[in-house]
Design a protein around this motif. Structure first.
Motif, PDB file in Angstrom:
ATOM      1  N   VAL A   1       0.844  -1.197   0.000  1.00 21.23           N
ATOM      2  CA  VAL A   1       0.000   0.000   0.000  1.00 21.23           C
ATOM      3  C   VAL A   1       0.875   1.242   0.000  1.00 21.23           C
ATOM      4  O   VAL A   1       1.893   1.308   0.701  1.00 21.23           O
ATOM      5  CB  VAL A   1      -0.929   0.009   1.220  1.00 21.23           C
ATOM      6  CG1 VAL A   1      -1.698   1.336   1.302  1.00 21.23           C
ATOM      7  CG2 VAL A   1      -1.919  -1.149   1.131  1.00 21.23           C
ATOM      8  N   GLY A   2       0.475   2.195  -0.805  1.00 24.84           N
ATOM      9  CA  GLY A   2       1.188   3.470  -0.836  1.00 24.84           C
ATOM     10  C   GLY A   2       0.249   4.611  -0.519  1.00 24.84           C
ATOM     11  O   GLY A   2      -0.958   4.524  -0.724  1.00 24.84           O
ATOM     12  N   TRP A   3       0.821   5.677   0.021  1.00 26.40           N
ATOM     13  CA  TRP A   3       0.117   6.940   0.196  1.00 26.40           C
ATOM     14  C   TRP A   3       0.719   7.948  -0.778  1.00 26.40           C
ATOM     15  O   TRP A   3       1.944   8.050  -0.896  1.00 26.40           O
ATOM     16  CB  TRP A   3       0.259   7.474   1.608  1.00 26.40           C
ATOM     17  CG  TRP A   3      -0.605   6.806   2.630  1.00 26.40           C
ATOM     18  CD1 TRP A   3      -0.246   5.809   3.482  1.00 26.40           C
ATOM     19  CD2 TRP A   3      -1.981   7.098   2.916  1.00 26.40           C
ATOM     20  NE1 TRP A   3      -1.303   5.460   4.283  1.00 26.40           N
ATOM     21  CE2 TRP A   3      -2.390   6.244   3.955  1.00 26.40           C
ATOM     22  CE3 TRP A   3      -2.911   8.005   2.401  1.00 26.40           C
ATOM     23  CZ2 TRP A   3      -3.675   6.258   4.487  1.00 26.40           C
ATOM     24  CZ3 TRP A   3      -4.191   8.021   2.930  1.00 26.40           C
ATOM     25  CH2 TRP A   3      -4.570   7.163   3.951  1.00 26.40           C
ATOM     26  N   PHE A   4      -0.154   8.676  -1.440  1.00 27.04           N
ATOM     27  CA  PHE A   4       0.245   9.744  -2.358  1.00 27.04           C
ATOM     28  C   PHE A   4      -0.539  10.996  -1.989  1.00 27.04           C
ATOM     29  O   PHE A   4      -1.535  10.919  -1.274  1.00 27.04           O
ATOM     30  CB  PHE A   4      -0.077   9.349  -3.807  1.00 27.04           C
ATOM     31  CG  PHE A   4       0.760   8.224  -4.331  1.00 27.04           C
ATOM     32  CD1 PHE A   4       0.523   6.911  -3.953  1.00 27.04           C
ATOM     33  CD2 PHE A   4       1.807   8.471  -5.218  1.00 27.04           C
ATOM     34  CE1 PHE A   4       1.302   5.867  -4.426  1.00 27.04           C
ATOM     35  CE2 PHE A   4       2.590   7.438  -5.705  1.00 27.04           C
ATOM     36  CZ  PHE A   4       2.333   6.131  -5.308  1.00 27.04           C
ATOM     37  N   ARG A   5      -0.095  12.134  -2.484  1.00 25.81           N
ATOM     38  CA  ARG A   5      -0.830  13.375  -2.230  1.00 25.81           C
ATOM     39  C   ARG A   5      -0.790  14.255  -3.470  1.00 25.81           C
ATOM     40  O   ARG A   5       0.121  14.156  -4.297  1.00 25.81           O
ATOM     41  CB  ARG A   5      -0.271  14.121  -1.018  1.00 25.81           C
ATOM     42  CG  ARG A   5       1.157  14.595  -1.160  1.00 25.81           C
ATOM     43  CD  ARG A   5       1.650  15.166   0.165  1.00 25.81           C
ATOM     44  NE  ARG A   5       3.038  15.632   0.083  1.00 25.81           N
ATOM     45  CZ  ARG A   5       3.732  16.047   1.139  1.00 25.81           C
ATOM     46  NH1 ARG A   5       3.190  16.053   2.348  1.00 25.81           N
ATOM     47  NH2 ARG A   5       4.975  16.455   0.978  1.00 25.81           N
ATOM     48  N   GLN A   6      -1.800  15.116  -3.557  1.00 26.65           N
ATOM     49  CA  GLN A   6      -1.906  15.962  -4.736  1.00 26.65           C
ATOM     50  C   GLN A   6      -2.514  17.310  -4.367  1.00 26.65           C
ATOM     51  O   GLN A   6      -3.477  17.375  -3.601  1.00 26.65           O
ATOM     52  CB  GLN A   6      -2.771  15.283  -5.797  1.00 26.65           C
ATOM     53  CG  GLN A   6      -2.792  15.986  -7.139  1.00 26.65           C
ATOM     54  CD  GLN A   6      -3.479  15.165  -8.205  1.00 26.65           C
ATOM     55  OE1 GLN A   6      -4.305  14.295  -7.911  1.00 26.65           O
ATOM     56  NE2 GLN A   6      -3.140  15.420  -9.469  1.00 26.65           N
TER      57      GLN A   6
ATOM     58  N   GLU B   1       1.938  13.030  -6.022  1.00 30.40           N
ATOM     59  CA  GLU B   1       3.294  12.652  -5.635  1.00 30.40           C
ATOM     60  C   GLU B   1       3.293  11.598  -4.530  1.00 30.40           C
ATOM     61  O   GLU B   1       2.395  11.547  -3.693  1.00 30.40           O
ATOM     62  CB  GLU B   1       4.082  13.887  -5.165  1.00 30.40           C
ATOM     63  CG  GLU B   1       3.572  14.535  -3.902  1.00 30.40           C
ATOM     64  CD  GLU B   1       4.470  15.665  -3.414  1.00 30.40           C
ATOM     65  OE1 GLU B   1       5.347  16.128  -4.169  1.00 30.40           O
ATOM     66  OE2 GLU B   1       4.301  16.073  -2.248  1.00 30.40           O
ATOM     67  N   PHE B   2       4.350  10.824  -4.545  1.00 30.87           N
ATOM     68  CA  PHE B   2       4.531   9.754  -3.577  1.00 30.87           C
ATOM     69  C   PHE B   2       4.813  10.325  -2.191  1.00 30.87           C
ATOM     70  O   PHE B   2       5.551  11.304  -2.044  1.00 30.87           O
ATOM     71  CB  PHE B   2       5.689   8.874  -4.036  1.00 30.87           C
ATOM     72  CG  PHE B   2       6.131   7.855  -3.021  1.00 30.87           C
ATOM     73  CD1 PHE B   2       7.276   8.053  -2.285  1.00 30.87           C
ATOM     74  CD2 PHE B   2       5.381   6.715  -2.804  1.00 30.87           C
ATOM     75  CE1 PHE B   2       7.693   7.128  -1.347  1.00 30.87           C
ATOM     76  CE2 PHE B   2       5.775   5.781  -1.865  1.00 30.87           C
ATOM     77  CZ  PHE B   2       6.942   5.988  -1.135  1.00 30.87           C
TER      78      PHE B   2
ATOM     79  N   THR C   1      -0.272  20.386   2.999  1.00 35.60           N
ATOM     80  CA  THR C   1      -1.657  20.530   2.567  1.00 35.60           C
ATOM     81  C   THR C   1      -1.862  19.895   1.194  1.00 35.60           C
ATOM     82  O   THR C   1      -1.133  20.198   0.246  1.00 35.60           O
ATOM     83  CB  THR C   1      -2.043  22.018   2.504  1.00 35.60           C
ATOM     84  OG1 THR C   1      -2.008  22.563   3.821  1.00 35.60           O
ATOM     85  CG2 THR C   1      -3.442  22.202   1.923  1.00 35.60           C
ATOM     86  N   ALA C   2      -2.820  18.989   1.104  1.00 35.49           N
ATOM     87  CA  ALA C   2      -3.079  18.266  -0.139  1.00 35.49           C
ATOM     88  C   ALA C   2      -4.250  17.318   0.073  1.00 35.49           C
ATOM     89  O   ALA C   2      -4.699  17.115   1.210  1.00 35.49           O
ATOM     90  CB  ALA C   2      -1.846  17.456  -0.556  1.00 35.49           C
ATOM     91  N   VAL C   3      -4.709  16.743  -1.011  1.00 36.27           N
ATOM     92  CA  VAL C   3      -5.597  15.584  -0.922  1.00 36.27           C
ATOM     93  C   VAL C   3      -4.709  14.346  -0.865  1.00 36.27           C
ATOM     94  O   VAL C   3      -3.816  14.188  -1.713  1.00 36.27           O
ATOM     95  CB  VAL C   3      -6.555  15.496  -2.124  1.00 36.27           C
ATOM     96  CG1 VAL C   3      -7.415  14.232  -2.030  1.00 36.27           C
ATOM     97  CG2 VAL C   3      -7.434  16.736  -2.192  1.00 36.27           C
TER      98      VAL C   3
END
Length: 122
Positions: free
Chosen positions: A34-39, A46-47, A91-93
């Motif tokens: 499982v990975g977490w990314f944000r945008q 991005e990773f 700060t990101a989704v």
């Protein structure tokens, strides 16, 4: 078919902490990395962090090392992202994703959640 639902995002002040959760249903969650990314708007997703299926290997993007911790509880089909010492640039989704390897590459993940908004106020 693996379905992922993120939760835990909210407005937090600089220096605060949050724990995001990524809960899975369907499929055999314990066999997936499982990975977490944000945008943020206008930028590429991005990773942030990744964890192997067993939890034995963890991988972080440089800007979150020492502040974020990824963990998993396969009995609960849930992966967590503990975020400490939060900064405005966090700060990101935030999205979680499941795949066959704990990679930093978006393309290595087959299943994605809908995202949870994290906002850090200064």
């Amino acid at each position: 078919q693996v379905q992922l639902v993120e939760s835990g995002g909210r407005l937090v002040q600089v220096g605060g902490s949050l724990r995001l959760s990524c809960e899975s249903s369907g499929g055999t969650f314990s066999t997936y990395a499982v990975g977490w990314f944000r945008q943020v708007p206008g930028k590429e997703r991005e990773f942030v962090a990744a964890i192997s299926w067993s939890g034995g290997m963890r991988y972080y993007e440089d800007s979150v090392k020492g502040r974020f911790t990824i963990s998993r509880d396969n009995a609960k089909s849930t992966v967590y992202l503990q975020m400490n010492s939060l900064k405005p640039e966090d700060t990101a989704v935030y999205y979680c994703a499941a795949g066959r390897s704990h990679s930093y590459l978006r393309g290595d993940y087959n299943y994605w959640g809908q995202g949870t908004q994290v906002t850090i106020s200064s």
